[in-house]
Design a protein around this motif. Structure first.
Motif, PDB file in Angstrom:
ATOM      1  N   PRO A  73      42.869  -6.857  -1.549  1.00 17.30           N
ATOM      2  CA  PRO A  73      40.748  -7.478  -1.226  1.00 17.30           C
ATOM      3  C   PRO A  73      40.203  -6.845  -0.304  1.00 17.30           C
ATOM      4  N   ILE A  74      39.149  -6.270  -0.014  1.00 18.19           N
ATOM      5  CA  ILE A  74      37.906  -6.439   0.848  1.00 18.19           C
ATOM      6  C   ILE A  74      37.187  -7.817   0.600  1.00 18.19           C
ATOM      7  N   VAL A  75      37.082  -8.125   1.952  1.00 15.07           N
ATOM      8  CA  VAL A  75      36.697  -9.026   2.037  1.00 15.07           C
ATOM      9  C   VAL A  75      35.154  -8.770   2.921  1.00 15.07           C
ATOM     10  N   LYS A  76      34.007  -8.727   2.422  1.00 13.24           N
ATOM     11  CA  LYS A  76      32.358  -8.619   3.086  1.00 13.24           C
ATOM     12  C   LYS A  76      31.323  -9.478   3.494  1.00 13.24           C
ATOM     13  N   TRP A  77      31.285  -9.849   4.297  1.00 12.51           N
ATOM     14  CA  TRP A  77      30.040 -10.566   4.902  1.00 12.51           C
ATOM     15  C   TRP A  77      29.036  -9.815   5.749  1.00 12.51           C
ATOM     16  N   ARG A  78      27.796 -10.875   6.199  1.00 11.94           N
ATOM     17  CA  ARG A  78      27.186 -10.053   7.145  1.00 11.94           C
ATOM     18  C   ARG A  78      26.946 -10.997   8.568  1.00 11.94           C
ATOM     19  N   GLU A  79      26.975 -10.318   9.024  1.00 14.86           N
ATOM     20  CA  GLU A  79      26.850 -10.516  10.558  1.00 14.86           C
ATOM     21  C   GLU A  79      25.909  -9.993  11.602  1.00 14.86           C
ATOM     22  N   GLY A  80      25.065 -10.516  12.596  1.00 10.83           N
ATOM     23  CA  GLY A  80      24.258  -9.505  13.221  1.00 10.83           C
ATOM     24  C   GLY A  80      23.206  -9.009  12.574  1.00 10.83           C
ATOM     25  N   GLY A  81      23.021  -9.832  11.269  1.00  7.56           N
ATOM     26  CA  GLY A  81      21.910  -8.587  10.341  1.00  7.56           C
ATOM     27  C   GLY A  81      22.089  -7.110   9.640  1.00  7.56           C
ATOM     28  N   MET A  82      23.870  -7.189   9.819  1.00  6.85           N
ATOM     29  CA  MET A  82      25.036  -5.620   9.483  1.00  6.85           C
ATOM     30  C   MET A  82      25.396  -5.959   8.861  1.00  6.85           C
ATOM     31  N   PRO A  83      25.862  -5.751   7.614  1.00  6.28           N
ATOM     32  CA  PRO A  83      26.822  -6.067   7.026  1.00  6.28           C
ATOM     33  C   PRO A  83      28.495  -5.347   6.859  1.00  6.28           C
ATOM     34  N   ARG A  84      28.985  -6.094   6.766  1.00  6.44           N
ATOM     35  CA  ARG A  84      30.595  -5.226   7.569  1.00  6.44           C
ATOM     36  C   ARG A  84      31.534  -6.405   6.331  1.00  6.44           C
ATOM     37  N   GLN A  85      32.395  -5.115   6.633  1.00  4.98           N
ATOM     38  CA  GLN A  85      33.844  -5.213   5.618  1.00  4.98           C
ATOM     39  C   GLN A  85      35.130  -5.113   6.843  1.00  4.98           C
ATOM     40  N   GLU A  86      36.048  -5.567   6.149  1.00  5.60           N
ATOM     41  CA  GLU A  86      37.804  -5.478   6.021  1.00  5.60           C
ATOM     42  C   GLU A  86      38.555  -5.906   5.262  1.00  5.60           C
ATOM     43  N   ARG A  87      39.900  -4.829   5.043  1.00  8.33           N
ATOM     44  CA  ARG A  87      40.585  -5.301   4.238  1.00  8.33           C
ATOM     45  C   ARG A  87      41.610  -6.802   4.372  1.00  8.33           C
ATOM     46  N   SER A  88      41.563  -7.501   3.731  1.00 10.42           N
ATOM     47  CA  SER A  88      42.849  -8.204   3.861  1.00 10.42           C
ATOM     48  C   SER A  88      43.907  -8.814   2.724  1.00 10.42           C
ATOM     49  N   ALA A  89      45.323  -9.005   2.663  1.00  8.78           N
ATOM     50  CA  ALA A  89      45.920  -9.082   2.354  1.00  8.78           C
ATOM     51  C   ALA A  89      46.036 -11.228   1.993  1.00  8.78           C
ATOM     52  N   ASP A  90      45.434 -11.640   2.809  1.00  7.10           N
ATOM     53  CA  ASP A  90      45.416 -12.751   2.696  1.00  7.10           C
ATOM     54  C   ASP A  90      43.724 -13.177   2.466  1.00  7.10           C
ATOM     55  N   PRO A  91      42.569 -12.706   1.770  1.00  6.45           N
ATOM     56  CA  PRO A  91      41.516 -12.804   2.560  1.00  6.45           C
ATOM     57  C   PRO A  91      40.989 -14.298   2.738  1.00  6.45           C
ATOM     58  N   LEU A  92      41.466 -15.534   1.463  1.00  8.09           N
ATOM     59  CA  LEU A  92      40.972 -16.893   2.219  1.00  8.09           C
ATOM     60  C   LEU A  92      40.999 -17.476   3.486  1.00  8.09           C
ATOM     61  N   ALA A  93      42.920 -16.755   4.059  1.00  8.83           N
ATOM     62  CA  ALA A  93      42.952 -17.440   5.640  1.00  8.83           C
ATOM     63  C   ALA A  93      41.982 -16.209   6.633  1.00  8.83           C
ATOM     64  N   PHE A  94      41.838 -14.886   6.506  1.00 12.25           N
ATOM     65  CA  PHE A  94      40.496 -14.868   7.462  1.00 12.25           C
ATOM     66  C   PHE A  94      39.179 -14.789   7.117  1.00 12.25           C
ATOM     67  N   ALA A  95      38.909 -15.528   5.699  1.00 14.46           N
ATOM     68  CA  ALA A  95      37.741 -15.574   5.701  1.00 14.46           C
ATOM     69  C   ALA A  95      37.765 -17.572   6.454  1.00 14.46           C
ATOM     70  N   THR A  96      38.428 -17.745   6.701  1.00 13.22           N
ATOM     71  CA  THR A  96      38.744 -19.399   7.085  1.00 13.22           C
ATOM     72  C   THR A  96      38.986 -18.775   8.812  1.00 13.22           C
ATOM     73  N   ASP A  97      39.367 -17.948   8.996  1.00 14.03           N
ATOM     74  CA  ASP A  97      39.471 -17.977  10.695  1.00 14.03           C
ATOM     75  C   ASP A  97      37.691 -17.088  11.232  1.00 14.03           C
ATOM     76  N   LEU A  98      37.683 -16.005  10.418  1.00 11.45           N
ATOM     77  CA  LEU A  98      35.786 -15.095  10.799  1.00 11.45           C
ATOM     78  C   LEU A  98      35.171 -16.886  10.957  1.00 11.45           C
ATOM     79  N   ALA A  99      34.960 -17.945  10.055  1.00 13.18           N
ATOM     80  CA  ALA A  99      34.282 -19.106   9.678  1.00 13.18           C
ATOM     81  C   ALA A  99      33.905 -19.615  11.055  1.00 13.18           C
ATOM     82  N   ALA A 100      35.110 -19.525  11.770  1.00 18.02           N
ATOM     83  CA  ALA A 100      35.783 -20.224  12.244  1.00 18.02           C
ATOM     84  C   ALA A 100      35.529 -19.395  14.182  1.00 18.02           C
ATOM     85  N   ARG A 101      35.391 -18.661  13.814  1.00 17.08           N
ATOM     86  CA  ARG A 101      34.865 -17.563  15.174  1.00 17.08           C
ATOM     87  C   ARG A 101      33.568 -17.763  15.160  1.00 17.08           C
TER      88      ARG A 101
END
Length: 303
Positions: free
Chosen positions: A226-254
């Motif tokens: 799966p690919i996690v997509k989000w916007r950060e600093g006004g720029m679109p970002r994306q990254e592959r993650s085998a555990d997208p929910l954990a990745f999104a949780t860590d991203l929100a914490a950061r």
């Protein structure tokens, strides 16, 4: 054991010292719909033309319905249906007249009016082909391809010029042919069309087979991460993650807040296709400095 309608081993086609098809191998089972995908100039059309008997190969082994297409005569051609990207049909005759003429070339043709109805041209049956729209002329191409009741049907970009409704009607026609046991080799730039109609797909790029396998799971597990997509600093970002929910949780914490425009998607056939083509282009560019680096192993190998 399933009978193979098409067998290709180490197919090569060169012009001078340039290889446009370089070591391509695949099988197509009898009754299968197989989609061959690739960008313009990838070697896709050359491969298909060799299978149809229109172009001579430089090397490798090819069998179509048990016959080498380079030496197969009228008996083989009577078993094939071919829908080219463009045809030279006469514009001076009507749709029905053209189909009647072509029906006479085959030992067991379909009923002309049945074919006209199948491609949705009943209202234009008595119309000269030159008076038809581009999409309607394309339907005539398809009608000519199926009039001979082929065992193997080559469809090269068959729905070019079709509107969305006409494409759906064409898909229904192909499904009817599949139900009759017709083997189909489809080339198309519409990835949704390949996903809808084909059981297996192959991607050819830079003259080499990049991947082959069933539509479900195509490209292997790595390509399906799966690919996690989000916007950060006004720029679109994306990254592959085998555990997208954990990745999104860590991203929100950061970030200290829920990421903007967060989206988790599984790669589509189009995403995987574009990735394979990009890899092939990169390998070809690298081959300019190191020829050995151009080797690419097909991913998700099927039969």
């Amino acid at each position: 054991m399933q009978t193979q309608a098409v067998r290709v081993r180490n197919l090569r086609k060169t012009y001078g010292d340039r290889a446009v098809v370089d070591g391509v191998s695949f099988d197509i089972a009898q009754g299968e719909t197989f989609a061959l995908l690739g960008p313009n100039g990838a070697g896709k059309s050359t491969t298909v033309e060799i299978l149809e008997g229109y172009r001579r190969r430089t090397g490798g082994d090819v069998e179509v319905l048990g016959v080498d297409p380079a030496t197969g005569g009228l008996d083989l051609k009577a078993r094939l249906g071919i829908v080219l990207q463009s045809t030279g049909q006469s514009g001076l005759v009507t749709v029905r007249e053209q189909l009647r003429q072509f029906a006479g070339f085959y030992p067991d043709p379909r009923d002309v009016d049945e074919v006209i109805a199948a491609v949705g041209l009943q209202a234009q049956a008595k119309t000269r082909i030159s008076k038809l729209s581009g999409g309607q002329q394309r339907r005539v191409d398809v009608a000519l391809g199926i009039i001979g009741r082929p065992e193997l049907l080559f469809l090269d970009e068959p729905t070019t010029g079709f509107d969305p409704h006409a494409r759906r009607e064409f898909w229904d026609l192909i499904r009817r042919l599949q139900g009759e046991g017709t083997t189909i080799l489809l080339t198309t730039h519409y990835l949704d069309e390949a996903a809808q109609l084909a059981g297996r797909v192959a991607v050819i790029a830079a003259g080499r087979l990049q991947a082959i396998g069933p539509v479900a799971g195509f490209g292997g597990e790595a390509a399906r991460v799966p690919i996690v997509k989000w916007r950060e600093g006004g720029m679109p970002r994306q990254e592959r993650s085998a555990d997208p929910l954990a990745f999104a949780t860590d991203l929100a914490a950061r970030l200290g807040h829920a990421p903007d425009e967060l989206e988790i998607v599984r790669p589509s056939l189009e995403d995987i296709y574009l990735g394979l083509v990009a890899e092939a282009d990169a390998a070809r560019d690298a081959a300019g400095a190191d020829p050995a680096s151009s080797a690419v192993s097909p991913k998700g190998a099927g039969r």
